[in-house]
Write a protein that holds these residues in place. Sequence first.
Motif, mmCIF file in Angstrom:
data_model
loop_
_atom_site.group_PDB
_atom_site.id
_atom_site.type_symbol
_atom_site.label_atom_id
_atom_site.label_comp_id
_atom_site.label_asym_id
_atom_site.label_seq_id
_atom_site.Cartn_x
_atom_site.Cartn_y
_atom_site.Cartn_z
ATOM 1 N N SER A 62 0.837 -1.200 0.000
ATOM 2 C CA SER A 62 0.000 0.000 0.000
ATOM 3 C C SER A 62 0.878 1.259 0.000
ATOM 4 O O SER A 62 1.687 1.454 -0.893
ATOM 5 N N ASN A 63 0.746 2.132 1.012
ATOM 6 C CA ASN A 63 1.553 3.340 1.083
ATOM 7 C C ASN A 63 3.042 3.006 1.116
ATOM 8 O O ASN A 63 3.876 3.733 0.559
ATOM 9 N N GLY A 64 3.411 1.875 1.742
ATOM 10 C CA GLY A 64 4.800 1.431 1.718
ATOM 11 C C GLY A 64 5.243 1.059 0.319
ATOM 12 O O GLY A 64 6.423 1.211 -0.041
ATOM 13 N N GLY A 65 4.306 0.589 -0.508
ATOM 14 C CA GLY A 65 4.617 0.271 -1.893
ATOM 15 C C GLY A 65 4.805 1.513 -2.746
ATOM 16 O O GLY A 65 5.685 1.559 -3.612
ATOM 17 N N THR A 66 3.984 2.541 -2.515
ATOM 18 C CA THR A 66 4.186 3.792 -3.254
ATOM 19 C C THR A 66 5.519 4.415 -2.849
ATOM 20 O O THR A 66 6.199 5.037 -3.677
ATOM 21 N N LEU A 67 5.894 4.235 -1.573
ATOM 22 C CA LEU A 67 7.186 4.752 -1.132
ATOM 23 C C LEU A 67 8.339 4.094 -1.877
ATOM 24 O O LEU A 67 9.267 4.778 -2.324
ATOM 25 N N ILE A 68 8.322 2.764 -2.034
ATOM 26 C CA ILE A 68 9.496 2.128 -2.637
ATOM 27 C C ILE A 68 9.605 2.448 -4.131
ATOM 28 O O ILE A 68 10.713 2.463 -4.667
ATOM 29 N N HIS A 69 8.483 2.736 -4.804
ATOM 30 C CA HIS A 69 8.596 3.280 -6.162
ATOM 31 C C HIS A 69 9.390 4.587 -6.109
ATOM 32 O O HIS A 69 10.277 4.837 -6.940
ATOM 33 N N HIS A 70 9.079 5.408 -5.124
ATOM 34 C CA HIS A 70 9.769 6.692 -4.933
ATOM 35 C C HIS A 70 11.254 6.470 -4.625
ATOM 36 O O HIS A 70 12.126 7.138 -5.196
ATOM 37 N N LEU A 71 11.558 5.508 -3.744
ATOM 38 C CA LEU A 71 12.948 5.262 -3.358
ATOM 39 C C LEU A 71 13.784 4.768 -4.535
ATOM 40 O O LEU A 71 14.938 5.166 -4.697
ATOM 41 N N ILE B 194 -9.344 0.408 -3.620
ATOM 42 C CA ILE B 194 -8.611 1.489 -2.963
ATOM 43 C C ILE B 194 -7.387 1.873 -3.796
ATOM 44 O O ILE B 194 -7.083 3.056 -3.976
ATOM 45 N N ILE B 195 -6.667 0.868 -4.309
ATOM 46 C CA ILE B 195 -5.618 1.099 -5.302
ATOM 47 C C ILE B 195 -5.883 0.104 -6.429
ATOM 48 O O ILE B 195 -5.302 -0.977 -6.476
ATOM 49 N N PRO B 196 -6.781 0.440 -7.355
ATOM 50 C CA PRO B 196 -7.203 -0.513 -8.388
ATOM 51 C C PRO B 196 -6.089 -0.844 -9.366
ATOM 52 O O PRO B 196 -5.270 0.015 -9.707
ATOM 53 N N VAL B 197 -6.067 -2.101 -9.817
ATOM 54 C CA VAL B 197 -5.047 -2.550 -10.763
ATOM 55 C C VAL B 197 -5.072 -1.701 -12.026
ATOM 56 O O VAL B 197 -4.019 -1.401 -12.621
ATOM 57 N N SER B 198 -6.258 -1.300 -12.455
ATOM 58 C CA SER B 198 -6.396 -0.523 -13.692
ATOM 59 C C SER B 198 -6.045 0.940 -13.513
ATOM 60 O O SER B 198 -6.064 1.712 -14.483
ATOM 61 N N GLY B 199 -5.714 1.356 -12.278
ATOM 62 C CA GLY B 199 -5.399 2.753 -12.034
ATOM 63 C C GLY B 199 -6.631 3.636 -12.077
ATOM 64 O O GLY B 199 -7.765 3.165 -11.943
ATOM 65 N N GLY B 200 -6.425 4.926 -12.261
ATOM 66 C CA GLY B 200 -7.546 5.859 -12.291
ATOM 67 C C GLY B 200 -7.981 6.259 -10.895
ATOM 68 O O GLY B 200 -7.238 6.123 -9.916
ATOM 69 N N VAL B 201 -9.221 6.735 -10.794
ATOM 70 C CA VAL B 201 -9.751 7.238 -9.525
ATOM 71 C C VAL B 201 -10.139 6.069 -8.628
ATOM 72 O O VAL B 201 -10.895 5.187 -9.031
ATOM 73 N N SER B 202 -9.606 6.074 -7.416
ATOM 74 C CA SER B 202 -9.907 5.008 -6.464
ATOM 75 C C SER B 202 -11.200 5.299 -5.723
ATOM 76 O O SER B 202 -11.769 6.393 -5.828
ATOM 77 N N SER B 203 -11.657 4.324 -4.957
ATOM 78 C CA SER B 203 -12.891 4.497 -4.190
ATOM 79 C C SER B 203 -12.747 5.566 -3.111
ATOM 80 O O SER B 203 -13.740 6.082 -2.615
ATOM 81 N N PHE C 147 3.056 -4.928 -2.913
ATOM 82 C CA PHE C 147 1.758 -5.556 -2.695
ATOM 83 C C PHE C 147 0.695 -4.465 -2.731
ATOM 84 O O PHE C 147 0.794 -3.468 -2.013
ATOM 85 N N TYR C 148 -0.316 -4.649 -3.583
ATOM 86 C CA TYR C 148 -1.441 -3.712 -3.762
ATOM 87 C C TYR C 148 -0.992 -2.251 -3.628
ATOM 88 O O TYR C 148 -1.441 -1.505 -2.767
ATOM 89 N N ALA C 149 -0.099 -1.855 -4.545
ATOM 90 C CA ALA C 149 0.441 -0.492 -4.527
ATOM 91 C C ALA C 149 0.770 -0.051 -5.941
ATOM 92 O O ALA C 149 1.213 -0.848 -6.767
ATOM 93 N N LEU D 166 8.641 -6.708 -9.436
ATOM 94 C CA LEU D 166 7.481 -7.586 -9.280
ATOM 95 C C LEU D 166 6.366 -6.790 -8.621
ATOM 96 O O LEU D 166 6.582 -6.164 -7.583
ATOM 97 N N GLN D 167 5.167 -6.825 -9.209
ATOM 98 C CA GLN D 167 4.000 -6.164 -8.626
ATOM 99 C C GLN D 167 2.902 -7.197 -8.391
ATOM 100 O O GLN D 167 2.497 -7.903 -9.320
ATOM 101 N N LEU D 168 2.418 -7.277 -7.141
ATOM 102 C CA LEU D 168 1.326 -8.172 -6.790
ATOM 103 C C LEU D 168 0.102 -7.339 -6.434
ATOM 104 O O LEU D 168 0.203 -6.402 -5.630
ATOM 105 N N SER D 169 -1.042 -7.683 -7.012
ATOM 106 C CA SER D 169 -2.251 -6.881 -6.840
ATOM 107 C C SER D 169 -3.455 -7.778 -6.617
ATOM 108 O O SER D 169 -3.553 -8.861 -7.206
#
Length: 461
Positions: free
Chosen positions: A205-214, A266-275, A228-230, A257-260
């Motif tokens: 989740s938020n930890g996954g968005t962080l590692i993209h940043h790192l 909340i973070i949909p695989v297809s991207g776009g606007v989340s719930s 995972f789901y990020a 590797l991305q697992l979804s």
Amino acid sequence: MVRPRAHGVITCFALAAFAARTTCRSGFAADAAASVGCHHPHGTSSHSAGKVAEWRSLPVDDFETVERRFWLVAPASLRRQPPVPAPLLLAFHGQGSDAWDFSAKMRFGELGEGAGLFVAYPQGMRDGPVGAGWNDGTAGDGTTCTGEVEPGQTACYQSCDRLGACGRCNWATCYDDRLFSESLLRALFDEFCIDTSRVYLVGESNGGTLIHHLVHEMPGTFAAFATFYALPLLGYAAGARGQALRHSAALRSTALLQLSAREDTIIPVSGGVSSQGWIYEPRAKVQALWAGLHGCASPSGPARLNWSAGPSSIVCDEYPRCETGRRIMSCTYEGNHGDRPSGDEGQKLTLWFLLQFSREGVSSQARVAPLRPLNADSRGVLVVLDAWSFAALVVFVVLGASLGGAVLHAIVTQEWSLPLVHDDDLDKYEHLGHTFGSVAKPFGGAVWGHAWHVRDYTGDL
């Protein structure tokens, strides 16, 4: 956003230089870059105690000096003499969670024990009402969410307020988690015997968005990363300043590797606007970006895995024939945001993927215990045979044909007493072998000529 930059910060290139400066290859495997800690493996009481599982603190010179914490799980093999440089995993929890809980859920230390894996679980900062989380470089950017974000999901954390980085889409801390990660790596390299070419990232989740940043902010530091789901927020797939293009050569040493979860809204695989109202990049575009960096062929197809889909119905794809020898892979499984594949399946898949790689290529030290096949279910099986699997299948088919021929011979001749075929029956059996094809024929003399019993074959197979 305003990114805090203290005078003590180390750039990604300085960190790479630090790793190179502390490399001592003498006595180690050719693809191992030994940290300075390899020269004093018993320098502290923790080392002499064997396996380590404990909280640790680390002062970080951010816009203010702050004590950062992490949960460390180090293997018993750290006492090995002579010391062997070990792989290191940094694992980042999701928003509102904590390092110890993430460690208990993921069990990377236990699962990676056989590979001598060190695992550090950093703790996010909790200086705001939405819970402990990570600065993924998007604070102050008002384009990453809609005007319909769920109440209570946004907030300006104290650190963001002090730095003048508040915005309508803020939802996490503004303490510099890139700086924290750099400082943590330096501390671990100094104290432990780490293979600096085999440093990995995992985040949920938020930890996954962080590692993209790192990965974007510290190009050339990590051999592989898994989420995972990020996904990155809108506009950040290539980094806030296009780092994926600026540092493409360095990033070609990093696999992904991305697992979804399929039902994640909340973070949909297809991207776009989340719930919840945030806007994410599509996973397919993130994968395509990384495939382009690695010069992979297109399109993506079924991944080369040697276990079944399991109760979570894991389905994986990857881009083929990457010029760098790395792999760009994505997997989808049954579940919602926060769910992982059943049992330890997702974690085992993650470690299998990560430990294949070093920054210098496919690692010759990646020794992971064989994974048990996941339990197949009625929804299908994901199996792509590699060379060993194919060889095993050939042996199984040939022995099966031989056994079938012998049983048929016994039925026809009504010889039910064991052994099924005697040495003086070889000619007749080899003739029967023609019925089952020329592949089975040689086994008439080589196998059944020894007059083994049926139960012996049952046990061997």
